[in-house]
Design a protein around this motif. Sequence first.
Motif: not given
Length: 382
Positions: A41, A172, A301, A306, A309, A327, A329, A331, A335
Amino acid sequence: MNTAGGVRRCTQQRVMSSPYLLREARRIAVLRALRLGDLLCAVPALRALRTAAPHAKITLIGLPWAHELVSRFAQYLDDFLALPACSGLPETAGQSAEGDDDERGEDGEGMAGFLELARARQFDLAIQLHDSGRVSNPLILALAARRAAGYYVAGQPCPDSQSFLPWCNDEREVLRCLRLVTHLGAPAVDRRLEFPLHPGDRLALQALPGVQRLQARRYVCVHPGAHFASRRWPAPRFAATADALAARGYEIVLTGSAGERAVIEEVAAGMRHPAIDLAGATRLGALAQLLQSAQLLVANDTGVAHLAIAVGTPSVIVSSGGDAQRWAPVNAIRHRMLHYTTPCRPCLHAQCPIVGHPCAHGVEVQGVLNAATPLLARQRAA
């Protein structure tokens, strides 16, 4: 059931930006001593840092396992310092990328040696990209860099009113990291996660039993593990979901760390269709290679969400207990994160103390399949 919606705006007052900090810095330290998903991230922020300071030497301060990421992200990182176990930062107790515990305990001598080594680097700028700063700000200041930057909690001491920003709970994580480096003068135009693949990753994957028969886009990865049991969707629901996807003609590949073998075996035992079990068999690069060629990931999760992604694989993620807003995404089309709202979220318990684990059981198998259907229909380039 709820799905994570749009990004909520941080309402905390912003302070004047400090672009000169990056322009003048030649030696930059970034503290992010967290696991896989947390580090991924932060990649957009690292990318922005490199763009703003192309000639700076950027050192990642992270958990020991993250050393391998320096070579994989050599375009953004130049050096690495392993953070030893330290009081107040439970992440440093010793874990792999996927969260397996090791035997590394707290070591005062280790911290003293680390600080001596870090101070010898004479950092111009030390960036606390780890958390809210309640515990990590004293650590970032102990590096004795010329300037420090990061987040602080409103009402708590602010180390530097120009370079520290108030922490906001409603951001986020990707955007939070970008907000700080933008404040320091870096461009924040690219929110993409990424994970560069090496030729050796494909070779390592192909050496695993059962993988040779997989056809790109004709299999689904199912990842039923997570470090804490409180963050796991029930294994029988993973099994039912996997069976439904297998009935649609997809091979099922079960993934997870060696420490998650028990839950993966439970899923496999609960399935009517066969599955390829790769529990504990894939190193990080091979796992990323596996995900890149999959049509879909279904997972809790955790870090693998991630990673999917980052390699461009659509995903359906069940968030049990965690902070689904933080957490989720960026997009939300490719996702999908599903979660069931309960007043006790986000949860800090390793085991759910509430009978019935409502945040996990609130997400139904049909909801996951409904979210997966349009993603399975989407055509992807090989």
